[in-house]
Every structure is written in C-alpha cells, then in structure tokens.
Enzyme design. Structure first.
Site, PDB file in Angstrom:
ATOM      1  N   LYS A 133      23.997  -0.338  21.154  1.00 14.68           N
ATOM      2  CA  LYS A 133      24.923  -0.381  19.871  1.00 14.68           C
ATOM      3  C   LYS A 133      25.293   1.159  19.533  1.00 14.68           C
ATOM      4  O   LYS A 133      26.720   2.408  19.683  1.00 14.68           O
ATOM      5  CB  LYS A 133      25.866  -1.597  19.619  1.00 14.68           C
ATOM      6  CG  LYS A 133      26.156  -2.610  20.832  1.00 14.68           C
ATOM      7  CD  LYS A 133      27.039  -3.573  19.015  1.00 14.68           C
ATOM      8  CE  LYS A 133      26.518  -4.840  19.546  1.00 14.68           C
ATOM      9  NZ  LYS A 133      26.619  -5.235  18.759  1.00 14.68           N
ATOM     10  N   GLY A 134      23.933   1.269  19.548  1.00 18.69           N
ATOM     11  CA  GLY A 134      23.881   2.509  17.769  1.00 18.69           C
ATOM     12  C   GLY A 134      24.280   4.360  18.886  1.00 18.69           C
ATOM     13  O   GLY A 134      24.544   4.805  18.125  1.00 18.69           O
ATOM     14  N   GLU A 165      20.027   8.095  22.662  1.00 20.90           N
ATOM     15  CA  GLU A 165      19.353   6.890  21.865  1.00 20.90           C
ATOM     16  C   GLU A 165      19.708   7.775  20.708  1.00 20.90           C
ATOM     17  O   GLU A 165      19.693   8.636  19.971  1.00 20.90           O
ATOM     18  CB  GLU A 165      17.837   6.976  22.325  1.00 20.90           C
ATOM     19  CG  GLU A 165      16.993   5.900  21.180  1.00 20.90           C
ATOM     20  CD  GLU A 165      17.988   4.797  20.967  1.00 20.90           C
ATOM     21  OE1 GLU A 165      18.483   4.041  21.243  1.00 20.90           O
ATOM     22  OE2 GLU A 165      16.934   4.003  21.169  1.00 20.90           O
ATOM     23  N   ASP A 166      20.627   6.523  19.668  1.00 17.52           N
ATOM     24  CA  ASP A 166      20.454   6.661  18.051  1.00 17.52           C
ATOM     25  C   ASP A 166      19.655   6.848  17.502  1.00 17.52           C
ATOM     26  O   ASP A 166      18.619   8.731  17.333  1.00 17.52           O
ATOM     27  CB  ASP A 166      21.425   5.560  17.956  1.00 17.52           C
ATOM     28  CG  ASP A 166      20.049   4.728  17.485  1.00 17.52           C
ATOM     29  OD1 ASP A 166      19.162   4.437  18.361  1.00 17.52           O
ATOM     30  OD2 ASP A 166      20.905   3.539  16.404  1.00 17.52           O
ATOM     31  N   ASP A 194      12.087   5.811  16.352  1.00 16.36           N
ATOM     32  CA  ASP A 194      11.736   5.657  15.109  1.00 16.36           C
ATOM     33  C   ASP A 194      10.103   4.826  15.809  1.00 16.36           C
ATOM     34  O   ASP A 194       8.808   6.373  15.442  1.00 16.36           O
ATOM     35  CB  ASP A 194      12.221   3.755  14.290  1.00 16.36           C
ATOM     36  CG  ASP A 194      11.817   3.289  13.016  1.00 16.36           C
ATOM     37  OD1 ASP A 194      11.245   4.342  12.338  1.00 16.36           O
ATOM     38  OD2 ASP A 194      11.696   2.611  12.839  1.00 16.36           O
ATOM     39  N   LYS A 220      12.311  10.017  13.336  1.00 19.61           N
ATOM     40  CA  LYS A 220      11.634   9.656  12.030  1.00 19.61           C
ATOM     41  C   LYS A 220       9.769  10.085  12.629  1.00 19.61           C
ATOM     42  O   LYS A 220       9.067   9.123  12.341  1.00 19.61           O
ATOM     43  CB  LYS A 220      11.575   7.980  11.753  1.00 19.61           C
ATOM     44  CG  LYS A 220      12.732   8.194  10.491  1.00 19.61           C
ATOM     45  CD  LYS A 220      12.716   6.819  10.031  1.00 19.61           C
ATOM     46  CE  LYS A 220      14.565   6.404  10.220  1.00 19.61           C
ATOM     47  NZ  LYS A 220      14.445   4.456   9.853  1.00 19.61           N
ATOM     48  N   PHE A 269      16.175   4.310   5.775  1.00 19.11           N
ATOM     49  CA  PHE A 269      16.641   3.165   6.650  1.00 19.11           C
ATOM     50  C   PHE A 269      17.727   3.629   6.871  1.00 19.11           C
ATOM     51  O   PHE A 269      18.679   3.843   5.884  1.00 19.11           O
ATOM     52  CB  PHE A 269      16.645   2.048   6.592  1.00 19.11           C
ATOM     53  CG  PHE A 269      17.542   1.750   7.738  1.00 19.11           C
ATOM     54  CD1 PHE A 269      16.406   0.402   8.714  1.00 19.11           C
ATOM     55  CD2 PHE A 269      18.609   0.895   6.786  1.00 19.11           C
ATOM     56  CE1 PHE A 269      16.999   0.225   9.400  1.00 19.11           C
ATOM     57  CE2 PHE A 269      19.209   0.354   8.715  1.00 19.11           C
ATOM     58  CZ  PHE A 269      18.367  -0.683   9.564  1.00 19.11           C
ATOM     59  N   VAL A 270      18.306   3.862   7.553  1.00 16.06           N
ATOM     60  CA  VAL A 270      19.692   5.597   7.761  1.00 16.06           C
ATOM     61  C   VAL A 270      20.897   4.507   8.618  1.00 16.06           C
ATOM     62  O   VAL A 270      20.343   3.589   9.249  1.00 16.06           O
ATOM     63  CB  VAL A 270      19.603   6.540   8.214  1.00 16.06           C
ATOM     64  CG1 VAL A 270      18.797   7.652   7.751  1.00 16.06           C
ATOM     65  CG2 VAL A 270      19.017   6.614  10.226  1.00 16.06           C
ATOM     66  N   ASP A 295      23.970   1.358  12.310  1.00 16.78           N
ATOM     67  CA  ASP A 295      24.212   0.248  11.681  1.00 16.78           C
ATOM     68  C   ASP A 295      22.732  -0.898  10.746  1.00 16.78           C
ATOM     69  O   ASP A 295      22.017  -0.015  10.518  1.00 16.78           O
ATOM     70  CB  ASP A 295      24.908  -1.214  12.264  1.00 16.78           C
ATOM     71  CG  ASP A 295      23.267  -1.722  13.065  1.00 16.78           C
ATOM     72  OD1 ASP A 295      22.345  -1.298  13.338  1.00 16.78           O
ATOM     73  OD2 ASP A 295      22.949  -3.240  13.445  1.00 16.78           O
ATOM     74  N   ARG A 312      28.564   1.204  11.214  1.00 21.47           N
ATOM     75  CA  ARG A 312      28.414   2.315  12.545  1.00 21.47           C
ATOM     76  C   ARG A 312      29.479   3.363  12.439  1.00 21.47           C
ATOM     77  O   ARG A 312      29.074   4.267  13.118  1.00 21.47           O
ATOM     78  CB  ARG A 312      28.529   1.043  14.077  1.00 21.47           C
ATOM     79  CG  ARG A 312      27.053   0.814  13.920  1.00 21.47           C
ATOM     80  CD  ARG A 312      27.540  -0.448  15.982  1.00 21.47           C
ATOM     81  NE  ARG A 312      26.878  -1.443  15.927  1.00 21.47           N
ATOM     82  CZ  ARG A 312      25.339  -1.598  16.057  1.00 21.47           C
ATOM     83  NH1 ARG A 312      24.760  -0.012  15.753  1.00 21.47           N
ATOM     84  NH2 ARG A 312      24.413  -2.480  16.729  1.00 21.47           N
TER      85      ARG A 312
HETATM   86  P1  5GP Z   1      11.296   2.204  17.485  1.00 27.68           P
HETATM   87  O1  5GP Z   1      11.772   1.546  18.944  1.00 27.68           O
HETATM   88  O2  5GP Z   1      11.969   3.556  17.934  1.00 27.68           O
HETATM   89  O3  5GP Z   1      10.911   1.685  16.870  1.00 27.68           O
HETATM   90  O4  5GP Z   1      13.328   1.420  16.757  1.00 27.68           O
HETATM   91  C1  5GP Z   1      14.225   2.135  17.595  1.00 27.68           C
HETATM   92  C2  5GP Z   1      15.257   1.287  17.268  1.00 27.68           C
HETATM   93  O5  5GP Z   1      15.049   0.704  16.282  1.00 27.68           O
HETATM   94  C3  5GP Z   1      16.030   1.915  17.409  1.00 27.68           C
HETATM   95  O6  5GP Z   1      17.371   1.825  18.672  1.00 27.68           O
HETATM   96  C4  5GP Z   1      17.445   1.163  16.062  1.00 27.68           C
HETATM   97  O7  5GP Z   1      17.818   0.400  16.296  1.00 27.68           O
HETATM   98  C5  5GP Z   1      16.460   1.017  14.892  1.00 27.68           C
HETATM   99  N1  5GP Z   1      16.304   1.792  13.872  1.00 27.68           N
HETATM  100  C6  5GP Z   1      15.140   2.477  13.931  1.00 27.68           C
HETATM  101  N2  5GP Z   1      15.088   3.130  12.768  1.00 27.68           N
HETATM  102  C7  5GP Z   1      16.350   2.734  12.144  1.00 27.68           C
HETATM  103  C8  5GP Z   1      17.560   3.469  11.315  1.00 27.68           C
HETATM  104  O8  5GP Z   1      17.015   3.470  10.600  1.00 27.68           O
HETATM  105  N3  5GP Z   1      18.650   2.616  10.875  1.00 27.68           N
HETATM  106  C9  5GP Z   1      18.589   1.577  11.615  1.00 27.68           C
HETATM  107  N4  5GP Z   1      20.522   1.477  11.883  1.00 27.68           N
HETATM  108  N5  5GP Z   1      18.233   2.120  12.736  1.00 27.68           N
HETATM  109  C10 5GP Z   1      16.906   1.998  12.943  1.00 27.68           C
END
Ligand code: 5GP
Length: 188
Positions: free
Chosen positions: A55-56, A111-112, A115, A143, A164-165, A171, A177
């Site tokens: 949903k991000g 994508e939001d 990470d 990040k 963590f944002v 969220d 959100r």
């Molecule tokens: P990745 O697979 O790149 O590690 O993670 C991506 C997903 O993790 C993002 O789509 C999000 O849902 C969640 N995520 C990663 N970092 C953050 C953060 O700082 N804040 C929030 N709210 N979600 C995060």
C-alpha cells in the site's frame, strides 16, 4: 482552490521531519516531468502502465501520475514479505495481481522505498517474465546503506539515511501513511 493539508499537532507526533511536504511535491513534479519526456515518444505505439505496489506507494503514485502529461493506465499489485515486518526476508509473495496482461506494454513500477532491495528485485524479475515492451522503476526513497541487492532505480525521489521512516504512504503498523511529510521515529 486546493487547500493545504491540516497542520498536524507536531508535539503529539513521535516523529522528526526528514523530508517536508513541499520538498516532496517539488521532487515528485520533477520526476513526473522526466517520465513525461521519456515516454512521450513511446506512448502512441504501446500502452504505458503505471503499477503501484500496495500500500506504501499509493500516495506517491497518486501525486506522480498527475505530473505525467500523457495517457497512462494504472494498475496495482499487492505483495507480502514473509518474516519480521521491519526486516525484509527476501521471500516475497504476490497477494494481489494486476488486472490485465503486461505483454507488449511499457511498465513503470512505483515503489515507496528500496531498503535491502529484495522486494523490488523479486518484483521486477517476476514482471519481466510477462514480456513487457519495457520495464522501469520509480522509487520515492532509497536507503543505500542497507542495500543487499543491486537494484536499478530509474526515477528516484530521495536518498535517505538508515532510519525507519513513515508518512506519505509509508506506515508503522499500518498507521501514519497519511502524514503529508516523511518523518522518522524518534521515540522508538
Ligand atoms: P526491501 O525488500 O527493499 O528491504 O524492503 C522494501 C519494503 O520494506 C518497502 O516496500 C517497505 O514496505 C518496507 N520498508 C523498508 N524500509 C522502510 C522504512 O523505513 N519505513 C517503512 N514504513 N517501511 C519500510
């Protein structure tokens, strides 16, 4: 005349502002302009489909596509990661798929945040198997300190530190959100 979002009572929020609503709006407008320029030559030959990752990405996508001055189609895809909610396990499942085939279409995934990169890596590989004419990634945040997978972000909003944002679609336990800015949790 559009009215500004309500002022939140900042003393009650457990967050510090990292990126203001104004800075987000300015950057999203730039990204939309760039997408418009890049896809203008393509849009007459094949559909351009913007896919929001639920949903991000919803708030980012809603703002972004209004800065894309081309006819585009919107789709959504739902994914869930196994494991701890704040630590990406790299194992991703599609919980809700797009409604139409992507073959021959120009796909922009929205994508939001990238990470570790596992989620987007899986998603882009999965969508690429559906034979789109092209596939690109727009991500609001990245990040780089947490990166475990190399991910090419074609349209990036902001690079952020390892915090963590929340807000602007992101969220913490499904809340926050709807904050109009991006903040990081200060009381955790
Ligand atoms: P990745 O697979 O790149 O590690 O993670 C991506 C997903 O993790 C993002 O789509 C999000 O849902 C969640 N995520 C990663 N970092 C953050 C953060 O700082 N804040 C929030 N709210 N979600 C995060």
């Amino acid at each position: 005349m559009a009215s500004a979002p309500p002022s939140w009572n900042r003393t009650q929020e457990p967050f510090a502002e990292l990126i203001s609503a104004e800075a987000i709006a300015a950057r999203v407008a730039e990204l939309g302009k760039q997408i418009t320029e890049d896809y203008r030559p393509l849009v007459e030959k094949a559909d351009v489909v913007v896919i929001g990752v639920l949903k991000g990405s919803v708030i980012f996508m809603a703002d972004l596509v209004r800065h894309v001055a081309l006819p585009v189609k919107l789709e959504f895809i739902g994914i869930s990661s196994y494991g701890d909610e704040t630590v990406s396990s790299g194992v991703v499942q599609i919980t809700q798929d797009v409604s139409k085939p992507l073959e021959g279409k120009h796909v922009i995934v929205v994508e939001d945040i990238v990470d570790t990169g596992h989620t987007v890596h899986y998603l882009m590989e999965n969508l690429a198997t559906r034979r789109p004419a092209s596939i690109k990634l727009a991500a609001l945040l990245h990040k780089p300190e947490r990166s475990e997978r190399e991910v090419k972000i074609d349209y990036l909003g902001f690079t952020i530190p390892n915090k963590f944002v929340v807000g602007y679609g992101l969220d913490a336990a499904q809340l926050w959100r709807n904050l109009p800015y991006i903040g990081y949790i200060t009381n955790a």
